[in-house]
Design a protein around this motif. Sequence first.
Motif, short mmCIF file in Angstrom:
data_model
loop_
_atom_site.label_atom_id
_atom_site.label_comp_id
_atom_site.label_asym_id
_atom_site.label_seq_id
_atom_site.Cartn_x
_atom_site.Cartn_y
_atom_site.Cartn_z
N ASN A 1 39.34 38.26 34.32
CA ASN A 1 39.75 36.89 33.99
C ASN A 1 40.21 36.86 32.55
OD1 ASN A 1 36.72 36.53 35.61
ND2 ASN A 1 38.59 35.89 36.60
N VAL A 2 41.30 36.18 32.29
CA VAL A 2 41.89 36.19 30.95
C VAL A 2 42.34 34.80 30.54
CG1 VAL A 2 43.64 37.24 29.48
CG2 VAL A 2 42.91 38.42 31.56
N ASN A 3 42.03 34.41 29.34
CA ASN A 3 42.64 33.25 28.69
C ASN A 3 43.21 33.68 27.37
OD1 ASN A 3 42.24 30.31 29.76
ND2 ASN A 3 40.46 31.49 30.40
N TRP B 1 38.32 37.61 27.61
CA TRP B 1 38.48 38.54 28.74
C TRP B 1 37.13 38.72 29.39
CZ3 TRP B 1 37.63 44.17 29.49
CH2 TRP B 1 38.41 44.73 30.51
#
Lengths: 305, 305, 305, 305
Positions: free
Chosen positions: A120-122, A212
């Motif tokens: 998961n990434v922002n 992450w």
Amino acid sequence: MNDMSDDPQALDQIAAQRAQTHQTRRATVPAMEERLYTPHPVLDHGFVRVVDYMGDDSAIVQAARVSYGAGTKKARNDEGLIRYLMRHWHSTPFEMCELKLHVKLPVFVARQWIRHRTANVNEYSARYSILDREFYIPDPAHLAAQSTANNQGRGEVLHGDEAARVLEILKADSTRAYDNYEAMLSQDGQQGLARELARMNLPANIYTQWYWKVDLHNLFHFLRLRADAHAQYEIRAYADAICEMVRDWVPAAYAAFEDYRLNSVQISGKGLNALRRMLAGEEMDAEKAGMSAGEWREFEGILEK
Amino acid sequence: MNDMSDDPQALDQIAAQRAQTHQTRRATVPAMEERLYTPHPVLDHGFVRVVDYMGDDSAIVQAARVSYGAGTKKARNDEGLIRYLMRHWHSTPFEMCELKLHVKLPVFVARQWIRHRTANVNEYSARYSILDREFYIPDPAHLAAQSTANNQGRGEVLHGDEAARVLEILKADSTRAYDNYEAMLSQDGQQGLARELARMNLPANIYTQWYWKVDLHNLFHFLRLRADAHAQYEIRAYADAICEMVRDWVPAAYAAFEDYRLNSVQISGKGLNALRRMLAGEEMDAEKAGMSAGEWREFEGILEK
Amino acid sequence: MNDMSDDPQALDQIAAQRAQTHQTRRATVPAMEERLYTPHPVLDHGFVRVVDYMGDDSAIVQAARVSYGAGTKKARNDEGLIRYLMRHWHSTPFEMCELKLHVKLPVFVARQWIRHRTANVNEYSARYSILDREFYIPDPAHLAAQSTANNQGRGEVLHGDEAARVLEILKADSTRAYDNYEAMLSQDGQQGLARELARMNLPANIYTQWYWKVDLHNLFHFLRLRADAHAQYEIRAYADAICEMVRDWVPAAYAAFEDYRLNSVQISGKGLNALRRMLAGEEMDAEKAGMSAGEWREFEGILEK
Amino acid sequence: MNDMSDDPQALDQIAAQRAQTHQTRRATVPAMEERLYTPHPVLDHGFVRVVDYMGDDSAIVQAARVSYGAGTKKARNDEGLIRYLMRHWHSTPFEMCELKLHVKLPVFVARQWIRHRTANVNEYSARYSILDREFYIPDPAHLAAQSTANNQGRGEVLHGDEAARVLEILKADSTRAYDNYEAMLSQDGQQGLARELARMNLPANIYTQWYWKVDLHNLFHFLRLRADAHAQYEIRAYADAICEMVRDWVPAAYAAFEDYRLNSVQISGKGLNALRRMLAGEEMDAEKAGMSAGEWREFEGILEK
């Protein structure tokens, strides 16, 4: 030196987060508590910091057994089971641990990293916000020539004059690109270009940031490829830093990973046949093994290195 | 009544886990701490229990902003941002929260559940272990006839005699299947059939167990489909129990989910045109809207229900 | 014997699909064209049939090079590059080929299969439709006792009387379960139980069907685990059938997979150290190698088998 | 003008691929055959070209029914079922179609695109190869100011002088960055910097290329977000081009996507309540609807636009 020290507001927020403690019934790892929120410097302006974690070595065992309690009765049994799971590719129990990191990294490193899709990434948005003036300029010790043996690799470290010219170019082009980024964005006497367009002028050594989050199985897969000697030095620097964190977090799982993945080798069917004949005393070569010259060279390298 | 109360060893292990507390710097939610490890009964022998969680409402905001601190300065701003993210399908910040559950459920429910692929699962292995003698027998109130309107759905509750016959069949067949499972496994005077083969005699209402770990975005997707009125009652019972847990865990995100997903409707392009004309006072019908009879019926249902 | 031969409508539809041919500019593999739509029997009532495929060996090379044309100039170069990609875990080019299968399989096999999450699946719905009266009854040659050495495995084939009793049980329980399934569904003089409920009475050896679509990289991962000697015989029967299809489809990639995955072994860091000392003539044992007794036994098994 | 016309070797390879035809039994779509391999120009130097496709509208129906034949008996029934599947979020049948594209695109577009993780990607490697001197320079009509209403968006087109300055900067900085990239790589009288390092000097408007393969369900998700009015113009240009391809490929599915996704709106629970009251003749406002001012404005925008 890491830029954190130059950003008093960030330092305050980190200190505030570290100052808060709560009671929890969740699996807790003291060594990770010690690490929480503090940036670990990587490269010239980058960092990795642990923002959250879920699970510990016992959580792997607990999930493998689908049990009510935590782990087996003895730590030693947990270790044996974890080694067994790793050796036999039972990957789902390792997915039951999760790590969340905040990473600051050059864009060209981010582009390699994001190829690992099971996470998961922002990422900090350059459509919405203005990027900081921070660029990766390699240390002269890591300024390497193109490998002559391998299209995808580095050779010797560059000599003095050439190294100086390269550093000069990287610094000057970064500075000019950022000056012009600011000039295009400026609303002083002009409308100011949209952020989402202005960013296209920025080179791939500018720093970006992201959150992450990844499970331990997929993290091991990432580390296996990126902490490897064939990975580009700059991403390896991040992978090495994360390896240290994982060793603290799940020591038994990390030791199994080190032995069965990081330090392991894959021997092909042909290689295994050759190996058995070698152990029986036979002299082997590429032809007898049915390998190409290049493959035989790699195979010999594994056995002798 | 839930079977937990019949398994003193499990109760001891749960009590032991609940008794342990640690200091942590991680985001902590008191209402979830209260829930940790205790099974929440579902159906006649099933349960859901929270084994671990990562993050809270602030963690969503923190990731969306890629910030050093936790959330924005004011809780009210966090809520507004969370609603904005949900409304505009910015899903990645919700992926930054993670929930780990231990679930006991009938196999036919497990088979629907596993269709949601973006999650981590460790199921109790019937190759390795022997399953318990526990079967789902529906409560008479949930013993429904086949729907006459819809191939995939339930109609009225069954009448007395028919209901009694169905319950009799389900109980007798479960009992016989398990007796024979044990008879085939038995090593008393015979070799004993392999577990991985004997299990094939067990019906789909036997209970299994798994650890299931999922991020909040994918959990919301699961809940949207499985807490829906069209979902089969038995999986909805689990989804409803999980909804209560998520409401406790991330109240702002759950409220946004409820408003923008669970209670929301999707209006098609044709529907939107029809709606605007209706708001302008025009009488509409299927033909004017360019919809089939069935679609118009669904559309009217949405507006009037 | 496979049930296809008993279903004239299915045979007609398959014949109709096979009779149609079209002109295409896409990569086309004659051996797969020959296979298309025809069911390949597996177990007593199951099958696998190729419904569609995308790409060929050249498509792997084409993607690896991000090139305009198809593959390299010479087939021999394609093969060398494919072996290199496989050896060095460059998995993304293999993801550029895709296979779509229609599979009929017992539910307990389906439950193992679905654990591989990186694939697309459409399963026949027992909420919506009524399942057929078809159950897997093992061939006596595959009716094995529980392994005494390994909790998760099979031992010897069962002796005569015990085998006969097991087969008798499996047949009788399947028949009774299906009779009662029909009795509960019946709308003759009663309402008829909802399909989604009645199915819970059916045992795990009933056959289901699905469309399953997967890329070549993930298919190789599936085959590596399920065509392995440790996989349960029933799923291995499917994996073996698919191996034959893949060998026809992408012969160079399959050969590389066979050598570098299926027939390969993973040697741990400790194992590699031990191996180098053995090749240098040293006598080694578990203690010198730093391995547990069980691990050393596995290691010796690899080298001598 | 698209660069294809300047690369005779690429044109030859494309012509060679288009010239080859084969017989196939697979589902074939004439309009896609016509498109195969030919680059469709996007932006100043980019393109999208179809390299392969799997399935058609009938393949969606076939998978939904898990049937032996192709689709239902009548095309009209196929269309109705496809609309039903789309309306009720039955996404798995759409996953049974697959599209493979070769795309040339600026790096800053690639960075947005790659956030969609459920796809297969092979990108041209700047570690291994040298990038071409090709940069995206926006057309003056798309040179927009920062939006004053929205942090993430564009406002008016820039005025003459400012536009000229921006174009001047983008061109000059691109040229200088590429000149210096070549100077650092050069092995003329020096060692030559490693490619993996030299690339860090290149700005985000340089073009890269990749092979991208995705199933139809995930492609629709991508198109819904990237063909949307809120997407950045540059990625929307690619999404729009792909929409045209998908319309040719699976016309019934695309029409359903257009109506139920692209042109649809999501109405929240609060919105639905407000709507019902409005249809009953009541005057509503933000307060009565329980919405914030911003949310009410969006809601009114939907109903009136």
